[in-house]
Design an enzyme around this catalytic site. Structure first.
Site, mmCIF file in Angstrom:
data_model
loop_
_atom_site.group_PDB
_atom_site.id
_atom_site.type_symbol
_atom_site.label_atom_id
_atom_site.label_comp_id
_atom_site.label_asym_id
_atom_site.label_seq_id
_atom_site.Cartn_x
_atom_site.Cartn_y
_atom_site.Cartn_z
ATOM 1 N N PHE A 220 7.657 11.349 6.982
ATOM 2 C CA PHE A 220 7.284 9.938 7.172
ATOM 3 C C PHE A 220 6.234 9.730 8.253
ATOM 4 O O PHE A 220 6.151 8.657 8.846
ATOM 5 C CB PHE A 220 8.533 9.101 7.496
ATOM 6 C CG PHE A 220 9.715 9.399 6.616
ATOM 7 C CD1 PHE A 220 9.712 9.012 5.286
ATOM 8 C CD2 PHE A 220 10.823 10.076 7.102
ATOM 9 C CE1 PHE A 220 10.788 9.293 4.465
ATOM 10 C CE2 PHE A 220 11.904 10.363 6.278
ATOM 11 C CZ PHE A 220 11.890 9.963 4.960
ATOM 12 N N ARG A 608 -2.701 3.300 -11.557
ATOM 13 C CA ARG A 608 -1.948 3.899 -12.650
ATOM 14 C C ARG A 608 -0.714 4.625 -12.112
ATOM 15 O O ARG A 608 -0.778 5.282 -11.082
ATOM 16 C CB ARG A 608 -2.857 4.902 -13.373
ATOM 17 C CG ARG A 608 -2.289 5.394 -14.683
ATOM 18 C CD ARG A 608 -2.924 6.692 -15.110
ATOM 19 N NE ARG A 608 -4.331 6.605 -15.445
ATOM 20 C CZ ARG A 608 -4.797 6.202 -16.634
ATOM 21 N NH1 ARG A 608 -3.977 5.831 -17.572
ATOM 22 N NH2 ARG A 608 -6.091 6.179 -16.861
ATOM 23 N N GLY A 682 -2.192 4.726 -4.040
ATOM 24 C CA GLY A 682 -0.960 5.237 -3.438
ATOM 25 C C GLY A 682 0.126 4.183 -3.457
ATOM 26 O O GLY A 682 -0.124 3.015 -3.737
ATOM 27 N N GLU A 685 3.693 4.020 1.068
ATOM 28 C CA GLU A 685 3.771 3.198 2.275
ATOM 29 C C GLU A 685 3.748 1.722 1.895
ATOM 30 O O GLU A 685 4.466 0.906 2.463
ATOM 31 C CB GLU A 685 2.602 3.524 3.215
ATOM 32 C CG GLU A 685 2.232 4.969 3.097
ATOM 33 C CD GLU A 685 1.828 5.691 4.357
ATOM 34 O OE1 GLU A 685 2.274 5.345 5.455
ATOM 35 O OE2 GLU A 685 1.048 6.632 4.212
HETATM 36 MO MO1 MOS Z 1 2.677 8.607 6.434
HETATM 37 S S1 MOS Z 1 2.942 7.647 8.266
HETATM 38 O O1 MOS Z 1 1.005 8.473 6.268
HETATM 39 O O2 MOS Z 1 3.208 10.189 6.758
#
Ligand code: MOS
Length: 718
Positions: A220, A608, A682, A685
């Site tokens: 993380f 996608r 992505g 996050e």
């Molecule tokens: Mo994440 S904070 O980009 O590992």
């Protein structure tokens, strides 16, 4: 699409659940020794003396490294490196490494190392730390004047405590030397970063360092920067002439890899009575260490969120006697969104406009900061579809208007956003004449399912079944690829695989396009595809040759391609972001102040979707993380001693199963031809970004109480 977009179980799933998957401290090495880290008990000062004589004499103890006998690193860098001098710059700083035959011997001996300090008063109380202004984008328009002139105003301050990543797997490394060649198994998000760091530390060529990180039990962001332990692990192995393993204890995790910084924010919003935003001033301050400046994009993402002509986003740093913070899932974005998206909610009540409606009134069709178009942005659809799924139209605007027995019910919403990043990435593909394929790239998989999605992409673009494909990662013997961070791995490595497959096809075609009688005689590259195990014509699939036959006829055992992909320059003309709309229901026990997040609908637009199974998992994980951030997580500090107090999983609260109820995640797919050939953004996050704000907004709706300081614990609601 044959494989992309279809659900696929993790290719590494069996290895993980059967224990075959090896983590950093589990690699079998011959006759390992174990290192145990001794930490400073003070936050600031100097080591006056360090006595290892008692510890050294214990059975099994091989060596004790301190600043007095450790290798000194020549590289000039502000990054913390262990055992370099007698200065103490944070509480919990490593001051010795005891190396022994067993972990228990090392740990016992560590207790007998005695240290005397010259202690100085440390400063960690954020309210009393000096602020230094740091990099910020220039203001757009005239934010201060327009705020003053606006008929409707919101001004509020928000704070977020220090939070720690707390992955299941503690940080660890196993290192050994063969001559001047170092091999290290490290828990890492970026093996190439570790390699460079260690090569510079020991003054050796990067090629002499092999870093391996095949499985990571969660990171993380905690393993994005190179932490201090790989260097002392490798040093210990060199000193004792044996493989050495070093493992953080759970307690050591709190000072050993950074954390989400303490964040204080102030948001000033000026709007018209029609709800149109006129000015936003979003100010943030985060803490850093005394020796290194760490900044994140706390005030960055808000700038592209709404159509608002006047905007300012000053950013300050607070120097503290704590270790340096680092990136933690959705760094900056989630902290900034908590403030901005709470403030927008506050504005909605002031204007008596539905919070979804208010967001749509101020919807940014173009990036208001750069004026560039978005490469794609289906946020509006996320709001309409999410609202429908959630049943938002049944919401009553007034706080405390919904109830379920003793539980007050509240519904809240917020927007999430994160960049659709891509970085240069290398990949190697080797296609064998038995139809099997080896794909390799030196990125990592810290849990989101990279082994699986890259296998899916390779299967798609090579036209070969996923069972025949083996994807390798996490090794500096593989082509250089970015760290797993910023939610950019699939876009980056996936694009490299896409490009490499084109080169494979080019090679295959060159074996058959000049042969008389070949069904592909004279075929042009653009006219061909790899599909169903064939090299064939796109518009006449009956004209093709089995890939394995192409190789056999050419008497080739395999074709091999090394490929390097880069983000397309066309991206520069666009703003590339991913978006999401979050809808949250909370129930708050009126007499006890207990908050339950009973329902979450998260609608996400992030290009996608390659593997819906792992993608939905990612989004649910983000929601759970958001519940922790909103309701539970805080690293408490005793400011008298500059010491982090909640350094275990009993005192540092994270959500457990009982805290997690109904979560529904939905993707609004975008066909984005700008971001990359496969249209990948992505999501790892993004899914977290709006959740803490949406929960706080739901708590306000339930209780009429606006909590601006996370976490929202019962005491703040009573
Ligand atoms: Mo994440 S904070 O980009 O590992």
């Amino acid at each position: 699409m044959r494989y992309i977009g279809k659900e696929m179980s993790r290719v590494d799933g069996v290895a993980k659940v059967t224990g075959k998957a090896r983590y950093a401290s589990e690699y079998k090495v011959n006759n390992p020794a174990y290192g145990y880290i001794v930490q400073s008990e003070i936050a600031k000062g100097t080591i006056k003396s360090i006595d290892v004589s008692k510890a050294e004499k214990l059975p099994g103890v091989l060596k004790i490294l301190t600043h007095r006998n450790s290798l000194k690193v020549e590289e000039q860098s502000r990054q913390f490196r262990a055992l370099q001098n007698d200065k103490i710059v944070f509480c919990g700083q490593p001051i010795a490494l005891v190396i022994a035959d067993t972990f228990e011997q090392a740990r016992y001996a560590a207790n007998l190392v005695s240290v005397e300090y010259d202690r100085e008063q440390s400063a960690t109380d954020f309210d009393n730390l000096g602020r230094t202004q740091t990099r910020s984008s220039p203001a757009r328009g005239k934010p201060a004047e327009e705020f003053e002139a606006a008929p409707v105003k919101i001004e509020a301050e928000y704070s977020i405590p220090i939070e720690h990543h707390n992955p299941m797997e503690p940080h660890a490394a196993t290192a050994f030397w063969e001559g001047d060649k170092l091999t290290i198994f490290d828990k890492s998000q970026g093996v190439y970063g570790v390699r460079g760091h260690l090569a510079r530390s020991f003054g050796i060529a990067a090629e002499n360092v092999n870093v391996i990180s095949l499985f990571v039990g969660g990171a993380f962001g905690a393993s994005l920067n190179v932490n201090y332990y790989p260097f002392i692990t490798a040093l210990a192995a060199k000193e004792v002439g044996r493989p050495v393993k070093v493992n953080y204890t759970r307690r050591q995790m709190f000072t050993g890899h950074g954390y989400r910084p303490y964040t204080a924010q102030k948001v000033s919003i000026g709007a018209g009575s029609d709800g149109k935003l006129r000015s936003i001033i979003h100010e943030a301050a985060t803490n850093t260490s005394s020796y290194e400046d760490f900044t994140e994009g706390t005030t960055r993402f808000g700038r592209t969120l709404y159509q608002c002509p006047n905007y300012d986003s000053p950013y300050y740093l607070l120097k503290s006697d704590l270790p340096t913070p680092t990136w933690m899932r959705a760094p900056g974005a989630v902290s900034g969104a908590f403030a901005i998206e709470s403030a927008i909610d506050e504005l909605a009540y002031k204007l008596d406009i539905d919070p979804v409606e208010l967001r749509l009134i101020n919807y940014a069709e173009k990036d208001p900061d750069s004026g560039k178009p978005f490469s794609s942005k289906e946020l509006k659809t996320c709001f309409t579809r999410g609202a429908k799924k959630f049943g938002w139209e049944r919401r009553k605007m007034e706080p405390r208007s919904m109830r379920d027995g003793n539980w007050l019910v509240g519904w809240g919403t917020a927007t999430g956003t994160w960049g659709a990043f891509q970085a240069p990435a290398g990949v190697n593909i080797r296609l064998n004449n038995d139809g099997t394929v080896l794909v390799g790239s030196g990125t990592t998989d810290i849990g989101p399912g990279t082994y699986t999605v890259i296998t899916i992409i390779a299967a798609e673009v090579l036209g070969i079944a996923p069972e025949k494909i083996t994807f390798k990662l996490g090794d500096t013997d593989l082509p250089r690829a970015p760290s797993q961070g910023g939610s950019l791995t699939t876009a980056s490595v996936g694009s490299a695989v896409y490009g490499a497959a084109g080169e494979v096809r080019k090679k295959l075609l060159s074996f058959v396009d000049k042969k008389d009688g070949s069904p592909l005689f004279g075929a042009k590259f653009e006219e061909t595809e790899l599909a169903d195990g064939n090299l064939r014509l796109k518009n006449d699939p009956s004209k093709g040759i089995r890939i394995v036959d192409v190789l056999k006829e050419a008497q080739m055992a395999y074709v091999e391609v090394d490929y390097q992909s880069s983000p397309s320059p066309e991206r520069q003309n666009y703003t590339t972001m991913a978006h999401g709309a979050q809808f949250v229901e909370v129930k708050v026990e009126e007499r006890l102040g207990i908050v339950k997040v009973t329902k979450v609908v998260e609608a996400t637009a992030c290009g996608r979707i390659i593997n819906p199974l792992t993608s939905h998992s990612q989004e649910m994980g983000g929601v759970v993380w958001g519940i922790g951030m909103a309701l539970h997580e805080a690293t408490e500090i005793d400011h008298r001693y500059g010491k982090m107090m909640t350094t275990n999983l009993a005192d540092y609260h994270v959500p457990v199963n009982a805290d997690v109820h109904f979560i529904e995640t939905e993707f609004v797919e975008e066909k984005d031809e700008i971001v990359n050939e496969l249209g990948i953004k992505g999501m790892g996050e993004l899914c977290l970004v709006g959740i803490p704000a949406a929960i706080a907004n739901a708590v306000f709706h339930a209780t009429g109480k606006r909590v601006r300081d996370l976490p929202i614990t019962p005491d703040k609601l009573l």
